[in-house]
Design a protein around this motif. Sequence first.
Motif, PDB file in Angstrom:
ATOM      1  N   GLN A   1       3.744   7.236   3.014  1.00 38.46           N
ATOM      2  CA  GLN A   1       3.983   5.946   3.663  1.00 38.46           C
ATOM      3  C   GLN A   1       3.981   4.829   2.629  1.00 38.46           C
ATOM      4  O   GLN A   1       3.218   4.861   1.660  1.00 38.46           O
ATOM      5  CB  GLN A   1       2.898   5.643   4.707  1.00 38.46           C
ATOM      6  N   LEU A   2       4.840   3.852   2.876  1.00 36.53           N
ATOM      7  CA  LEU A   2       4.840   2.620   2.097  1.00 36.53           C
ATOM      8  C   LEU A   2       4.698   1.465   3.061  1.00 36.53           C
ATOM      9  O   LEU A   2       5.477   1.334   4.012  1.00 36.53           O
ATOM     10  CB  LEU A   2       6.136   2.472   1.297  1.00 36.53           C
ATOM     11  N   ARG A   3       3.686   0.611   2.836  1.00 33.18           N
ATOM     12  CA  ARG A   3       3.460  -0.563   3.673  1.00 33.18           C
ATOM     13  C   ARG A   3       3.504  -1.799   2.776  1.00 33.18           C
ATOM     14  O   ARG A   3       2.804  -1.844   1.761  1.00 33.18           O
ATOM     15  CB  ARG A   3       2.097  -0.485   4.369  1.00 33.18           C
ATOM     16  N   THR A   4       4.304  -2.759   3.151  1.00 33.58           N
ATOM     17  CA  THR A   4       4.393  -3.998   2.382  1.00 33.58           C
ATOM     18  C   THR A   4       4.083  -5.185   3.276  1.00 33.58           C
ATOM     19  O   THR A   4       4.368  -5.150   4.489  1.00 33.58           O
ATOM     20  CB  THR A   4       5.788  -4.180   1.767  1.00 33.58           C
TER      21      THR A   4
ATOM     22  N   THR B   1       0.859  -1.181   0.000  1.00 34.22           N
ATOM     23  CA  THR B   1       0.000   0.000   0.000  1.00 34.22           C
ATOM     24  C   THR B   1       0.892   1.225   0.000  1.00 34.22           C
ATOM     25  O   THR B   1       1.781   1.353   0.855  1.00 34.22           O
ATOM     26  CB  THR B   1      -0.921   0.032   1.228  1.00 34.22           C
ATOM     27  N   LEU B   2       0.662   2.110  -0.943  1.00 35.02           N
ATOM     28  CA  LEU B   2       1.366   3.386  -1.002  1.00 35.02           C
ATOM     29  C   LEU B   2       0.353   4.476  -0.677  1.00 35.02           C
ATOM     30  O   LEU B   2      -0.699   4.567  -1.324  1.00 35.02           O
ATOM     31  CB  LEU B   2       1.966   3.601  -2.392  1.00 35.02           C
ATOM     32  N   LEU B   3       0.676   5.262   0.317  1.00 36.48           N
ATOM     33  CA  LEU B   3      -0.263   6.252   0.844  1.00 36.48           C
ATOM     34  C   LEU B   3       0.439   7.597   0.941  1.00 36.48           C
ATOM     35  O   LEU B   3       1.577   7.683   1.399  1.00 36.48           O
ATOM     36  CB  LEU B   3      -0.761   5.823   2.228  1.00 36.48           C
ATOM     37  N   GLY B   4      -0.226   8.649   0.517  1.00 37.99           N
ATOM     38  CA  GLY B   4       0.351   9.985   0.626  1.00 37.99           C
ATOM     39  C   GLY B   4      -0.715  11.050   0.610  1.00 37.99           C
ATOM     40  O   GLY B   4      -1.844  10.817   0.144  1.00 37.99           O
TER      41      GLY B   4
END
Length: 956
Positions: free
Chosen positions: A476-479, A404-407
């Motif tokens: 944020q980057l969530r893997t 998930t890439l969030l900004g």
Amino acid sequence: MIGKGSIHRGDRRWLAGASFAALVLAMPAGAWAQDSAPQVAQDAAPEGEVADIVVTGFRQSLGAAINLKRQTVGSVDAIVAEDIAKFPDQNLAESLQRIPGISIQRDGGEGRAITVRGLGAQFTRVRVNGLETVATSTDGASSNRDRAFDFNVFASELFSSLVVHKTAEASLDEGSLGAVVDLNTGNPLAGKSGFTFVGSATGSYNDLSKKWGPRLAGLMSWKSEDGQWGVALSAAYSKLDTKQMGNNTVRWSQARFDSVDGTPCFTRANSGGAYVPGAACDEAALAFHPRIPRYGEIAQERERLGVTGSIQWAPSDATKVSIDGLFSRFRETREEKWGEVLLRSNERSIDVVNPVYDDKGNMISATLNDAWVRTEHYLRKSQTKFYQLGATWDQDVSDSLRFTLLGGFSKSDASIPVETTLVFDDRDAQGYSYDYSNSRRPVLTFGTSVTDPANFQLAEIRDRPSSTVNKFRTAQLRTEWDVTDGFTVKVGGVYRRFSFDTEGFTRDTVVCGNGGVDRVLGTVNCSPTSAFGPTAIYGLPVTSDLAQLFTLKGAGAPAGTTTQWLVPNLATGTDYTNLYERALAVDVGNTRSVVEQVKGGYLQFDAKGEVLGLEYALNAGVRYVRTEQSSTGLLAGVNRTIKRSYSDWLPAVNLAVFPHRDVVVRASVADVITRPSLGSLTPGGSVDGFNYNINFGNPDLQPYRATSYDLAVEWYFAPQSLFSVAVFKKDVSSFPISDTTTGTYASTGLPLSIIPPGSPAAQRPEDRLWNITRPINGTGASLKGIEIALQMPFTFLPGFLSHFGGIANATFVKSSATYTTPGPIQTACVTGVTGCAFGPNVAVTRRETLFGLSKRAFNATLYYEDAKFSARGSISYRSPYIDGTSGTGNVFEGYNSTINVDASVRYKLTDWIELSLEGINLTDDYRDRYTDLDTNRNYEQLHFGRTLQVGARFKL
């Protein structure tokens, strides 16, 4: 503080143990995997989100919230909308208080801020659609200039769910000792295909203001037939006028009077001379008296507009892209009218007759001659504009790997363009009397006419515009990688930039004797040849054009209290004095800024399976954050910027075990932080020239750091039913506290120009010693407590009784922290700066509860729901709590207990239209604010009235 780029030895053991436990439990997960516990963990929604749940009706919304709680590993509670665009309460904070461990603080009769498990609003982080943010409004005194989130900025109709994370995870944003609260707006792809439209119209009525106001909301959404596109747009508007009525003392204080029962206390009457110690004069001087005893009215006009928009694209089951926007505008006009006597700093000229003292050292009644009778008219216009835009990309790279890439960014701009006060004074009034025998319902009687303009002078004019801007930028980057069945590795990174800027200005002016304010030049003119002539004694003569008659109603004032007086007419008074054309001066104490950049990442292991026949779900990991901070403020008239950085390693473990399919046992332990209060971080100082107090900041304050423990047992004994008990403990190792010393104003190095011009200290800065307060790093604090909750529909009852249901919870919290604060003056005559001086205040060290913490809180709701009709009644209780340090020798101040009762009734005329009737604060509970913990002196006693709402809702 944990050193830069290092881990303490204890933290290494902590992290190693957590990681080892996760790996050991995960390795055999494939062999141990069963259906129930793994499915619970697997079905949990992504962090900060709510799964796509369709609910209809209040009972179903409770069931949806229980299902969400059951699916998580850590301690999570939620409020889920009953239906699309139909949040179950009119205010977000009032919804949150139904969750165990949460209490709210009200402003103007509506919930504004929350306390979680005894920790105040600044210890709670709030995210909107996954992005941390701050929303700022104003309260009875000023703008919120801290990290606290003001929930009254938003209309509740804009949100579909609230999710409260009470325990930390490595993958969860840091910054909270209390909780992380997620506010989620709509999800168009979760709805049905085609168009959906929902609207509501409500009329709100407050029984004190006697006025109606509209509340309108609407939502339109569309989802393509193939489920790839979804669009939603919602809007909400409300306007309501309310009133607060009651009395106020603006704290109690000690001071030496001119005479007591005819006994002179000074060698010269009214001013100058030397103090003459004696039994009567000393007793009056050391007793506490109300500083500004007064009755009055506060009228508030609130207007709230909110708009949300969401676009979602899911070209395949593996990809979803969302863009979410939110705008909110909250306007408030606050108008206050008071009739009072200004004892504060004017006791030297006042003669006291027939004083009565109680056994707590208070002068509870007296008659005053040569008193400063004052009436005030105050107006503040404020506005908060909040913007947020965020984007999320959810991608399944493979069956086992996803990210998930969030900004996004947000901005909260709170401005006060007008904060005006005009003051009428009669500085030699005779026969004023007060009686606080009934401390919450005092008798306040003016002995001279307060309806005759000839008795007054326009003595002070003030205007204090200000603005506070908070900005967030987040990426944020969530893997997530499913290594094996039942074992997942999560890795992520975060960048966050937060900026806080506040500016304050003043146009405060004290009108000179034999002079006035030059209306053309906008400057003080103290010459006898001024346009106002020699008739100006200490201000401008009051005429009927400059005044208006005020009548006090609904304040609970007992017989004998004066209920009519003149107040300044703001329109004619500001025009006459040319107030808004006067030059602005910088308000040093309210002009400062802070910038924080946070960079970090996390590693977390999620596991589920079975050990020795016991099913479990686990997450364990560590979060690293580096904070770079820059603080700017005015110090001795010079702008100074202080920079620093610090790092934190924050390990966290959450474990859920399932001894029975209907029982969950949860255990959590984590290191957590909250960054210091914004008002304490900046260099420089603010000067209170009325109470001779100076408050300095400290840019080197350490964060609040704590280790948090949590243990809970949850029994899901029937559908939509839950009984739970949770115990929690927080060991706070770093806790900033206030350190107070006494000294002369000259010893501070601050320029005289920053003393407020309308204060006594502006003319006499060394008349007494000053209390000088600085925040310092303290030795820590402790907190522990228990939550008990029960939720169930009464389906076991026969007939119509089976449509009833209930929710109840109770929280008991105990905490302890050490504070040092100025206490009472203990002798009326000591060798000081000017001979026989009064004071200083003697420092007191006390170990008390944390600020904002109520030891007991109870909430209960009884509801009924069938196919057509539904009704709810709710009651919430909060026990007394300390709100902060006080002033003028009072040891702490806070609020006494509150009880709020609300109810609602709804009836479905058809499947698409529903009528509603709601009542808020049905018992018209008073806000009882006190000063001094030991004596519980009356600070404020106000009530807000009941609010009724009648409306209709339709869905197409």
